[in-house]
Design a protein around this motif. Structure first.
Motif, PDB file in Angstrom:
ATOM      1  N   ALA A 186      74.618  26.805  63.674  1.00 15.00           N
ATOM      2  CA  ALA A 186      74.093  25.587  63.052  1.00 15.00           C
ATOM      3  C   ALA A 186      74.101  24.428  64.036  1.00 15.00           C
ATOM      4  CB  ALA A 186      74.913  25.233  61.812  1.00 15.00           C
ATOM      5  N   ASP A 187      73.320  23.387  63.717  1.00 16.63           N
ATOM      6  CA  ASP A 187      73.240  22.197  64.565  1.00 16.63           C
ATOM      7  C   ASP A 187      74.445  21.280  64.399  1.00 16.63           C
ATOM      8  OD1 ASP A 187      70.629  22.732  65.665  1.00 16.63           O
ATOM      9  OD2 ASP A 187      69.784  22.170  63.719  1.00 16.63           O
ATOM     10  N   GLU A 188      74.995  21.242  63.204  1.00 13.25           N
ATOM     11  CA  GLU A 188      76.025  20.254  62.888  1.00 13.25           C
ATOM     12  C   GLU A 188      76.907  20.815  61.773  1.00 13.25           C
ATOM     13  OE1 GLU A 188      76.010  17.168  64.439  1.00 13.25           O
ATOM     14  OE2 GLU A 188      76.819  15.673  63.058  1.00 13.25           O
ATOM     15  N   ALA A 189      78.142  20.326  61.724  1.00 13.03           N
ATOM     16  CA  ALA A 189      79.078  20.762  60.690  1.00 13.03           C
ATOM     17  C   ALA A 189      79.033  19.820  59.500  1.00 13.03           C
ATOM     18  CB  ALA A 189      80.487  20.800  61.254  1.00 13.03           C
ATOM     19  N   LEU A 190      79.036  20.391  58.303  1.00 15.16           N
ATOM     20  CA  LEU A 190      79.223  19.623  57.075  1.00 15.16           C
ATOM     21  C   LEU A 190      80.693  19.747  56.705  1.00 15.16           C
ATOM     22  CD1 LEU A 190      77.869  17.922  54.872  1.00 15.16           C
ATOM     23  CD2 LEU A 190      77.470  20.040  53.602  1.00 15.16           C
ATOM     24  N   MET A 191      81.343  18.604  56.504  1.00 15.00           N
ATOM     25  CA  MET A 191      82.787  18.590  56.265  1.00 15.00           C
ATOM     26  C   MET A 191      83.096  18.083  54.859  1.00 15.00           C
ATOM     27  SD  MET A 191      83.903  17.025  60.002  1.00 15.00           S
ATOM     28  CE  MET A 191      85.648  17.403  59.837  1.00 15.00           C
ATOM     29  N   LEU A 192      84.071  18.700  54.234  1.00 10.12           N
ATOM     30  CA  LEU A 192      84.507  18.314  52.900  1.00 10.12           C
ATOM     31  C   LEU A 192      85.714  17.388  52.996  1.00 10.12           C
ATOM     32  CD1 LEU A 192      84.286  21.807  51.123  1.00 10.12           C
ATOM     33  CD2 LEU A 192      82.480  20.099  51.444  1.00 10.12           C
ATOM     34  N   CYS A 201      79.387  14.657  58.146  1.00 11.21           N
ATOM     35  CA  CYS A 201      79.209  15.669  59.181  1.00 11.21           C
ATOM     36  C   CYS A 201      80.125  15.350  60.360  1.00 11.21           C
ATOM     37  CB  CYS A 201      77.752  15.730  59.630  1.00 11.21           C
ATOM     38  SG  CYS A 201      76.616  16.288  58.349  1.00 11.21           S
ATOM     39  N   ASN A 202      80.169  16.250  61.340  1.00 11.63           N
ATOM     40  CA  ASN A 202      81.106  16.021  62.438  1.00 11.63           C
ATOM     41  C   ASN A 202      80.706  14.843  63.330  1.00 11.63           C
ATOM     42  OD1 ASN A 202      79.255  18.463  63.421  1.00 11.63           O
ATOM     43  ND2 ASN A 202      79.901  17.378  65.257  1.00 11.63           N
ATOM     44  N   SER A 203      79.417  14.520  63.431  1.00  9.20           N
ATOM     45  CA  SER A 203      79.037  13.360  64.248  1.00  9.20           C
ATOM     46  C   SER A 203      77.957  12.496  63.603  1.00  9.20           C
ATOM     47  CB  SER A 203      78.563  13.811  65.635  1.00  9.20           C
ATOM     48  OG  SER A 203      77.309  14.449  65.570  1.00  9.20           O
ATOM     49  N   THR A 204      77.611  12.793  62.355  1.00  6.65           N
ATOM     50  CA  THR A 204      76.620  12.002  61.626  1.00  6.65           C
ATOM     51  C   THR A 204      77.077  11.849  60.177  1.00  6.65           C
ATOM     52  OG1 THR A 204      75.377  14.021  61.104  1.00  6.65           O
ATOM     53  CG2 THR A 204      74.656  12.757  63.038  1.00  6.65           C
ATOM     54  N   HIS A 205      76.368  11.008  59.421  1.00  5.86           N
ATOM     55  CA  HIS A 205      76.641  10.871  57.994  1.00  5.86           C
ATOM     56  C   HIS A 205      75.590  11.639  57.196  1.00  5.86           C
ATOM     57  CE1 HIS A 205      79.127   7.468  59.394  1.00  5.86           C
ATOM     58  NE2 HIS A 205      79.838   7.746  58.326  1.00  5.86           N
ATOM     59  N   PHE A 206      75.965  12.082  56.023  1.00 10.11           N
ATOM     60  CA  PHE A 206      75.169  13.029  55.255  1.00 10.11           C
ATOM     61  C   PHE A 206      74.676  12.425  53.943  1.00 10.11           C
ATOM     62  CE2 PHE A 206      75.026  16.547  52.095  1.00 10.11           C
ATOM     63  CZ  PHE A 206      74.024  17.307  52.678  1.00 10.11           C
ATOM     64  N   PHE A 207      73.402  12.696  53.616  1.00  9.91           N
ATOM     65  CA  PHE A 207      72.775  12.240  52.375  1.00  9.91           C
ATOM     66  C   PHE A 207      72.002  13.388  51.739  1.00  9.91           C
ATOM     67  CE2 PHE A 207      73.284   8.407  54.803  1.00  9.91           C
ATOM     68  CZ  PHE A 207      73.354   7.343  53.912  1.00  9.91           C
ATOM     69  N   ILE A 208      71.902  13.358  50.422  1.00 14.14           N
ATOM     70  CA  ILE A 208      70.978  14.245  49.721  1.00 14.14           C
ATOM     71  C   ILE A 208      70.098  13.409  48.787  1.00 14.14           C
ATOM     72  CG2 ILE A 208      72.422  16.306  49.830  1.00 14.14           C
ATOM     73  CD1 ILE A 208      73.233  15.791  46.897  1.00 14.14           C
ATOM     74  N   VAL A 209      68.981  13.999  48.401  1.00 11.33           N
ATOM     75  CA  VAL A 209      68.087  13.399  47.413  1.00 11.33           C
ATOM     76  C   VAL A 209      67.974  14.368  46.248  1.00 11.33           C
ATOM     77  CG1 VAL A 209      65.749  12.580  46.931  1.00 11.33           C
ATOM     78  CG2 VAL A 209      66.779  12.172  49.195  1.00 11.33           C
ATOM     79  N   ARG A 210      68.259  13.880  45.046  1.00  8.44           N
ATOM     80  CA  ARG A 210      68.135  14.680  43.821  1.00  8.44           C
ATOM     81  C   ARG A 210      67.364  13.873  42.782  1.00  8.44           C
ATOM     82  NH1 ARG A 210      71.647  19.105  42.756  1.00  8.44           N
ATOM     83  NH2 ARG A 210      71.557  18.524  40.549  1.00  8.44           N
ATOM     84  N   LYS A 211      66.219  14.421  42.371  1.00  9.53           N
ATOM     85  CA  LYS A 211      65.398  13.786  41.329  1.00  9.53           C
ATOM     86  C   LYS A 211      65.140  12.308  41.637  1.00  9.53           C
ATOM     87  CE  LYS A 211      67.145  16.996  37.829  1.00  9.53           C
ATOM     88  NZ  LYS A 211      66.078  17.968  38.087  1.00  9.53           N
ATOM     89  N   GLY A 212      64.796  12.019  42.882  1.00 11.20           N
ATOM     90  CA  GLY A 212      64.448  10.666  43.285  1.00 11.20           C
ATOM     91  C   GLY A 212      65.610   9.760  43.594  1.00 11.20           C
ATOM     92  N   GLU A 213      66.844  10.251  43.425  1.00 10.29           N
ATOM     93  CA  GLU A 213      68.031   9.451  43.707  1.00 10.29           C
ATOM     94  C   GLU A 213      68.637   9.845  45.054  1.00 10.29           C
ATOM     95  OE1 GLU A 213      69.633   8.844  39.105  1.00 10.29           O
ATOM     96  OE2 GLU A 213      70.756  10.094  40.511  1.00 10.29           O
ATOM     97  N   LEU A 214      69.147   8.849  45.757  1.00 10.54           N
ATOM     98  CA  LEU A 214      69.817   9.070  47.032  1.00 10.54           C
ATOM     99  C   LEU A 214      71.321   9.115  46.786  1.00 10.54           C
ATOM    100  CD1 LEU A 214      69.230   9.231  50.108  1.00 10.54           C
ATOM    101  CD2 LEU A 214      69.582   6.757  50.184  1.00 10.54           C
ATOM    102  N   TRP A 215      71.967  10.191  47.252  1.00  9.89           N
ATOM    103  CA  TRP A 215      73.410  10.339  47.103  1.00  9.89           C
ATOM    104  C   TRP A 215      74.056  10.463  48.474  1.00  9.89           C
ATOM    105  CZ3 TRP A 215      74.670  14.595  42.886  1.00  9.89           C
ATOM    106  CH2 TRP A 215      74.088  14.234  41.656  1.00  9.89           C
TER     107      TRP A 215
END
Length: 305
Positions: A186-192, A201-215
């Motif tokens: 993988a390019d980057e690690a997702l961390m819990l 992530c290990n060197s970036t921040h993570f976002f998702i989009v669900r039903k038009g909402e940004l989380w």
């Protein structure tokens, strides 16, 4: 925060770049610190990654606020006020004939020790300040090419272990995560976080989009990301509902879009996570819109004179 080598290409000009080390601007080959430096011995220090765009340092006040707050938290005296440090950054860029398309690594360690020992009582003299400017821009395809992430077993810790809000030189937590993700292809690690919710992530921040909402995460277990904060603000200003909240991997796998943010590349799409395709596996509509909004913000922040 910055993304890895998949996001940029090497510029040969960096082989002859001049670097600031404790008051001197020297050729790259002469840019050295002592083996007794606290940063080398212990990872004892703080750092920032800053972009030079149109001969201006983007979001400089926010970067220096974070640097000085982290330094104060670990009782490190940088030895100069923010205004002087900003001038030295610009002087270093000017010495290299740099005006735009530059990424700067600003490193401050606690300085020299008289013997290898953890306690700051073993330190002699002041802080070590290093400014490394490089011609480095995101690869032209990085804005469209969807990254792959892998969820690692390495967690982001709580503030009573090592405060994740420190942008510290001690990066082994993130490096271990990065290694595991790399081994998984993988390019980057997702961390819990410690509770099993998605953190960063290990060197970036993570976002998702669900039903038009940004989380994105609550922010309790990640660095106070400057690009992260800008993207959240842009969403609010442009009618995109945005929430900082706890969410699980189940909600990540079922997301319509995902992306990461960082100082170096801005907003970058994510196409797969743990082998699951996110949305259609490419750059989503809201991701593309936020990329455009962020590019406009950069031009407002660093206008052409």
């Amino acid at each position: 925060m910055e993304t890895g080598s998949h996001a940029h290409h090497e510029d040969p000009r960096n082989e002859t770049v001049r670097i600031y080390v404790n008051g001197r601007i020297v050729p790259r080959a002469e840019a050295t610190v002592s083996v007794f430096d606290s940063g080398f011995l212990l990872g004892d220090g703080v750092w920032e990654g800053i972009r030079l765009h149109n001969n201006k340092l983007a979001f400089l006040e926010e970067h220096l606020d974070r640097l000085y707050e982290g330094a104060k938290a670990i009782d490190l005296d940088i030895g100069m006020p923010p205004e002087e440090l900003a001038k030295r950054i610009m002087d270093t860029c000017a010495a290299n004939g740099m005006h735009s398309g530059v990424h700067i690594r600003l490193v401050v360690s606690r300085g020299l020790k008289k013997t290898p020992y953890q306690s700051p009582k073993a330190n002699v003299g002041g802080a070590t300040v290093v400014i490394i400017p490089e011609w480095k821009e995101a690869h032209p395809t990085a804005k469209e090419r969807a990254m792959s992430l892998f969820t690692v077993h390495v967690r982001r810790g709580a503030p009573d272990v090592q405060d994740p809000m420190w942008n510290s030189l001690s990066k082994l937590n993130c490096i271990a995560a990065c290694i595991q993700a790399n081994k998984a292809g993988a390019d980057e690690a997702l961390m819990l976080d410690p509770h099993g919710f998605v953190a960063t992530c290990n060197s970036t921040h993570f976002f998702i989009v669900r039903k038009g909402e940004l989380w994105t995460s609550t922010g309790k277990y990640c660095l106070k990301g400057i690009t992260r904060g800008n993207v959240i603000d842009l969403a609010h200003e442009n009618g995109i509902p945005a929430y900082q909240k706890d969410f699980s991997l189940t909600e990540v796998y079922g997301a319509d879009e995902a992306f990461v943010t960082g100082t170096f590349a801005g907003v970058m799409p994510v196409g797969t996570i743990d082998g699951r395709q996110i949305g259609d596996g490419g750059r989503g509509q809201i991701t593309a819109r936020l990329q455009s909004l962020y590019a406009d913000l950069m031009e407002r922040e660093c206008p052409v004179d």
